[in-house]
Design an enzyme around this catalytic site. Structure first.
Site: not given
Length: 162
Positions: A9, A13-15
């Protein structure tokens, strides 16, 4: 080290990672495995600053990930590994990281890439790396969210790119 999920990804680090993946597959550590992030202090600080306060976060190169993975000190540590591209997973696997399954989550589109799915676009180098992972026996699954049904990413890649 026990890997709860190895995910590609390029947002790291995300939602989705914070609200879905880490809750379904809890880990003590989130490790961003990326030459670009590990070698850029400003980017490293920004990427790691959004990690949940109850989870340790770090950014390492794929080669260092191999050393960390083999270190007995981390034998019982659970970790979520986040990669930006499949080439760095190949490097990590060749460095000794035992990855059985890779979740292909998101690789942004740009004009130099071919769009394979709504969320995944690839370069010829990415395609070669995915094929290498497949040859190494690594399962490649396409899923945006942990509740989504798994799709065979190699079949999708073959269908879209021939």
């Amino acid at each position: 080290m026990k890997i709860t999920v190895a995910r590609i990804d390029d947002r790291y680090i995300h939602g989705q990672v914070l609200t879905k993946w880490i809750k379904l597959l809890p880990a003590e550590r989130i490790i961003v495995v990326s030459n670009e992030v590990a070698n850029d202090p400003m980017r490293k600080t920004l990427v790691l600053s959004v990690a949940p306060s109850n989870v340790k976060a770090s950014a390492v190169t794929p080669e260092k990930m191999g050393r960390v993975f083999k270190n007995p000190k981390y034998a019982d540590t659970t970790a979520m590994l986040l990669f930006g591209n499949p080439s760095e997973i190949v490097t990590a696997v060749e460095a000794g990281v035992d990855i059985k399954v890779v979740n292909v989550g998101g690789m942004r589109f740009d004009p130099s890439k071919k769009q394979v799915t709504e969320a995944v676009s690839v370069t010829p180098e990415d395609v070669a790396a995915f094929k290498k992972l497949h040859e190494l026996g690594v399962e490649l699954e396409l899923r945006q969210l942990p509740g989504d049904s798994k799709q065979d990413f190699m079949k999708i890649l073959d269908t879209k790119l021939g």
